[in-house]
Design a protein around this motif. Structure first.
Motif, PDB file in Angstrom:
ATOM      1  N   GLN A 123      -2.588 -58.088  -5.572  1.00  0.00           N
ATOM      2  CA  GLN A 123      -1.294 -58.490  -5.029  1.00  0.00           C
ATOM      3  C   GLN A 123      -0.365 -58.974  -6.135  1.00  0.00           C
ATOM      4  OE1 GLN A 123      -2.695 -61.361  -2.152  1.00  0.00           O
ATOM      5  NE2 GLN A 123      -2.608 -59.889  -0.467  1.00  0.00           N
ATOM      6  N   GLY A 124      -0.944 -59.610  -7.146  1.00  0.00           N
ATOM      7  CA  GLY A 124      -0.142 -60.131  -8.247  1.00  0.00           C
ATOM      8  C   GLY A 124       0.432 -59.049  -9.140  1.00  0.00           C
ATOM      9  N   ILE A 125      -0.323 -57.983  -9.368  1.00  0.00           N
ATOM     10  CA  ILE A 125       0.166 -56.914 -10.248  1.00  0.00           C
ATOM     11  C   ILE A 125       0.870 -55.813  -9.464  1.00  0.00           C
ATOM     12  CG2 ILE A 125      -1.655 -57.349 -11.934  1.00  0.00           C
ATOM     13  CD1 ILE A 125      -3.015 -54.739 -10.944  1.00  0.00           C
ATOM     14  N   SER A 126       0.823 -55.882  -8.152  1.00  0.00           N
ATOM     15  CA  SER A 126       1.355 -54.939  -7.153  1.00  0.00           C
ATOM     16  C   SER A 126       0.208 -54.104  -6.622  1.00  0.00           C
ATOM     17  CB  SER A 126       2.467 -54.034  -7.675  1.00  0.00           C
ATOM     18  OG  SER A 126       1.977 -52.833  -8.197  1.00  0.00           O
ATOM     19  N   VAL A 127       0.166 -54.009  -5.310  1.00  0.00           N
ATOM     20  CA  VAL A 127      -0.913 -53.282  -4.648  1.00  0.00           C
ATOM     21  C   VAL A 127      -0.903 -51.815  -5.059  1.00  0.00           C
ATOM     22  CG1 VAL A 127      -1.793 -52.511  -2.408  1.00  0.00           C
ATOM     23  CG2 VAL A 127      -1.046 -54.884  -2.713  1.00  0.00           C
ATOM     24  N   ALA A 128       0.285 -51.225  -5.219  1.00  0.00           N
ATOM     25  CA  ALA A 128       0.374 -49.814  -5.603  1.00  0.00           C
ATOM     26  C   ALA A 128      -0.286 -49.581  -6.960  1.00  0.00           C
ATOM     27  CB  ALA A 128       1.835 -49.374  -5.632  1.00  0.00           C
ATOM     28  N   LYS A 129      -0.015 -50.469  -7.911  1.00  0.00           N
ATOM     29  CA  LYS A 129      -0.627 -50.340  -9.238  1.00  0.00           C
ATOM     30  C   LYS A 129      -2.135 -50.533  -9.163  1.00  0.00           C
ATOM     31  CE  LYS A 129      -0.432 -52.216 -13.936  1.00  0.00           C
ATOM     32  NZ  LYS A 129       0.199 -53.215 -14.836  1.00  0.00           N
ATOM     33  N   ALA A 130      -2.563 -51.502  -8.357  1.00  0.00           N
ATOM     34  CA  ALA A 130      -3.996 -51.767  -8.219  1.00  0.00           C
ATOM     35  C   ALA A 130      -4.715 -50.566  -7.615  1.00  0.00           C
ATOM     36  CB  ALA A 130      -4.216 -53.001  -7.359  1.00  0.00           C
ATOM     37  N   LEU A 131      -4.100 -49.922  -6.617  1.00  0.00           N
ATOM     38  CA  LEU A 131      -4.707 -48.742  -6.020  1.00  0.00           C
ATOM     39  C   LEU A 131      -4.828 -47.621  -7.041  1.00  0.00           C
ATOM     40  CD1 LEU A 131      -2.922 -48.670  -2.540  1.00  0.00           C
ATOM     41  CD2 LEU A 131      -5.304 -49.290  -2.994  1.00  0.00           C
ATOM     42  N   ALA A 132      -3.798 -47.451  -7.865  1.00  0.00           N
ATOM     43  CA  ALA A 132      -3.827 -46.411  -8.889  1.00  0.00           C
ATOM     44  C   ALA A 132      -4.931 -46.672  -9.910  1.00  0.00           C
ATOM     45  CB  ALA A 132      -2.471 -46.329  -9.587  1.00  0.00           C
ATOM     46  N   GLU A 133      -5.264 -47.934 -10.126  1.00  0.00           N
ATOM     47  CA  GLU A 133      -6.304 -48.290 -11.090  1.00  0.00           C
ATOM     48  C   GLU A 133      -7.703 -48.283 -10.473  1.00  0.00           C
ATOM     49  OE1 GLU A 133      -5.281 -52.018 -12.873  1.00  0.00           O
ATOM     50  OE2 GLU A 133      -3.475 -51.238 -13.842  1.00  0.00           O
ATOM     51  N   GLY A 134      -7.799 -47.959  -9.184  1.00  0.00           N
ATOM     52  CA  GLY A 134      -9.096 -47.867  -8.540  1.00  0.00           C
ATOM     53  C   GLY A 134      -9.634 -49.172  -7.991  1.00  0.00           C
ATOM     54  N   LEU A 135      -8.809 -50.220  -7.989  1.00  0.00           N
ATOM     55  CA  LEU A 135      -9.296 -51.512  -7.512  1.00  0.00           C
ATOM     56  C   LEU A 135      -9.500 -51.526  -5.998  1.00  0.00           C
ATOM     57  CD1 LEU A 135      -7.264 -54.056  -9.691  1.00  0.00           C
ATOM     58  CD2 LEU A 135      -9.615 -53.271  -9.993  1.00  0.00           C
ATOM     59  N   GLY A 136      -8.718 -50.721  -5.294  1.00  0.00           N
ATOM     60  CA  GLY A 136      -8.830 -50.708  -3.840  1.00  0.00           C
ATOM     61  C   GLY A 136     -10.230 -50.332  -3.372  1.00  0.00           C
ATOM     62  N   GLN A 137     -10.795 -49.314  -3.984  1.00  0.00           N
ATOM     63  CA  GLN A 137     -12.136 -48.883  -3.586  1.00  0.00           C
ATOM     64  C   GLN A 137     -13.177 -49.943  -3.919  1.00  0.00           C
ATOM     65  OE1 GLN A 137     -12.228 -46.549  -1.685  1.00  0.00           O
ATOM     66  NE2 GLN A 137     -10.967 -44.794  -2.244  1.00  0.00           N
ATOM     67  N   ARG A 138     -13.001 -50.621  -5.050  1.00  0.00           N
ATOM     68  CA  ARG A 138     -13.934 -51.699  -5.414  1.00  0.00           C
ATOM     69  C   ARG A 138     -13.869 -52.838  -4.409  1.00  0.00           C
ATOM     70  NH1 ARG A 138     -13.350 -53.883 -11.356  1.00  0.00           N
ATOM     71  NH2 ARG A 138     -15.004 -55.230 -10.534  1.00  0.00           N
ATOM     72  N   ILE A 139     -12.649 -53.190  -4.017  1.00  0.00           N
ATOM     73  CA  ILE A 139     -12.471 -54.292  -3.069  1.00  0.00           C
ATOM     74  C   ILE A 139     -13.092 -53.931  -1.724  1.00  0.00           C
ATOM     75  CG2 ILE A 139     -10.739 -55.565  -1.732  1.00  0.00           C
ATOM     76  CD1 ILE A 139      -8.894 -55.211  -4.283  1.00  0.00           C
ATOM     77  N   ARG A 140     -12.788 -52.745  -1.245  1.00  0.00           N
ATOM     78  CA  ARG A 140     -13.333 -52.347   0.052  1.00  0.00           C
ATOM     79  C   ARG A 140     -14.859 -52.290   0.021  1.00  0.00           C
ATOM     80  NH1 ARG A 140     -11.821 -47.185   3.956  1.00  0.00           N
ATOM     81  NH2 ARG A 140     -13.447 -47.634   5.483  1.00  0.00           N
ATOM     82  N   ALA A 141     -15.424 -51.716  -1.036  1.00  0.00           N
ATOM     83  CA  ALA A 141     -16.881 -51.611  -1.127  1.00  0.00           C
ATOM     84  C   ALA A 141     -17.532 -52.991  -1.151  1.00  0.00           C
ATOM     85  CB  ALA A 141     -17.268 -50.814  -2.374  1.00  0.00           C
ATOM     86  N   ALA A 142     -16.926 -53.929  -1.887  1.00  0.00           N
ATOM     87  CA  ALA A 142     -17.493 -55.276  -1.966  1.00  0.00           C
ATOM     88  C   ALA A 142     -17.413 -55.991  -0.621  1.00  0.00           C
ATOM     89  CB  ALA A 142     -16.782 -56.084  -3.048  1.00  0.00           C
ATOM     90  N   LEU A 143     -16.315 -55.809   0.103  1.00  0.00           N
ATOM     91  CA  LEU A 143     -16.181 -56.445   1.415  1.00  0.00           C
ATOM     92  C   LEU A 143     -17.147 -55.835   2.422  1.00  0.00           C
ATOM     93  CD1 LEU A 143     -12.307 -56.826   1.620  1.00  0.00           C
ATOM     94  CD2 LEU A 143     -13.989 -58.673   1.394  1.00  0.00           C
ATOM     95  N   GLU A 144     -17.311 -54.541   2.379  1.00  0.00           N
ATOM     96  CA  GLU A 144     -18.256 -53.902   3.293  1.00  0.00           C
ATOM     97  C   GLU A 144     -19.687 -54.339   2.999  1.00  0.00           C
ATOM     98  OE1 GLU A 144     -17.289 -49.770   2.892  1.00  0.00           O
ATOM     99  OE2 GLU A 144     -15.749 -49.865   4.466  1.00  0.00           O
ATOM    100  N   GLU A 145     -19.998 -54.549   1.717  1.00  0.00           N
ATOM    101  CA  GLU A 145     -21.327 -55.050   1.377  1.00  0.00           C
ATOM    102  C   GLU A 145     -21.494 -56.485   1.853  1.00  0.00           C
ATOM    103  OE1 GLU A 145     -25.237 -54.855  -0.293  1.00  0.00           O
ATOM    104  OE2 GLU A 145     -23.798 -53.431   0.533  1.00  0.00           O
TER     105      GLU A 145
END
Length: 254
Positions: A123-145
């Motif tokens: 959220q601090g660097i912008s969600v769009a930038k974070a998604l482009a860097e692949g952070l979205g998948q990491r976040i979702r995988a960690a929450l699902e675990e």
């Protein structure tokens, strides 16, 4: 670290923390530690002494990592005035939690605090930038675990709801669903489940309200306003809940 602005409002010792543990940890479903030193670190946290909770938690080694991570994230999210310092604290926590997960892969807190810290960093660097860097998948995988290991983790349901809402808000429902698996109905169901698990949570209502605005595109959503009003009326049990309640009141004042 800047101090909690209401020091003295909450006075927990280890006995009080143990007595009220179930209510204080209804959000994270954290098991109560048997070690008094760890309970003391949690007492620092609940009283708003976040730096003491962080330092004492780290001094305790593996047993104190979770309280240290929670204290660091709460401080960074609510009280740190410098944006650069906020982001640095989130990255430090994410790395600490990642290392914790390699040592304790069955510990849901290790996965949750990794996801939370990366989510706030995104959220601090912008969600769009974070998604482009692949952070979205990491976040979702960690929450699902987290939820696979601890289905009663209400805060993880909130965070996963926020993931769906943030992704859809930034890339739209079609790309969000096709690329990231984000769906409006799943996000809303996550928020609702969190409130079933932790009905006294101001934070869950705050995030649910924000998610509704993103998912419905209506900043004047009556349902979001109702959730903010409910959050603002909740009597906080500790320092972190006070910060949530005050944030809800500030939202209503805007």
């Amino acid at each position: 670290m800047d101090p909690f602005p209401f020091i003295g409002a909450y006075v927990y010792d280890t006995g009080c923390v143990a007595q009220h543990w179930k209510r204080l940890h209804a959000g994270d479903a954290e098991p109560m530690p048997g070690d008094d030193a760890v309970l003391q670190a949690w007492a620092h946290f609940h009283n708003g002494f976040f730096q003491s909770a962080l330092e004492s938690g780290l001094d305790l080694g593996p047993a104190g990592v979770t309280v240290a991570n929670k204290a660091c994230c709460v401080y960074a999210n609510y009280l740190e005035p410098s944006e650069k310092s906020r982001l640095d604290l989130f990255l430090e926590t994410a790395e600490r939690a990642r290392m914790q997960a390699t040592i304790e892969p069955l510990n849901p807190a290790a996965w949750y605090w990794q996801a939370y810290a990366l989510g706030r960093y995104s959220q601090g660097i912008s969600v769009a930038k974070a998604l482009a860097e692949g952070l979205g998948q990491r976040i979702r995988a960690a929450l699902e675990e987290t939820l696979r290991l601890q289905p009663l983790h209400a805060d993880a349901h909130v965070a996963l709801g926020a993931f769906h809402a943030e992704v859809i808000d930034k890339v739209g429902p079609l790309i969000g669903r096709m690329t990231y698996g984000a769906r409006k109905d799943v996000g809303l169901a996550m928020y609702r489940k969190a409130l079933v698990l932790n009905p006294d949570s101001a934070m869950a209502r705050l995030e649910y309200a924000r998610g509704l605005v993103m998912l419905e595109g209506n900043p004047d959503s009556p349902e979001a306003t109702r959730l903010y009003e409910q959050a603002a009326a909740i009597e906080p049990m500790d320092a972190k809940e006070r910060l949530d309640r005050d944030l809800a009141q500030a939202e209503l004042g805007d």
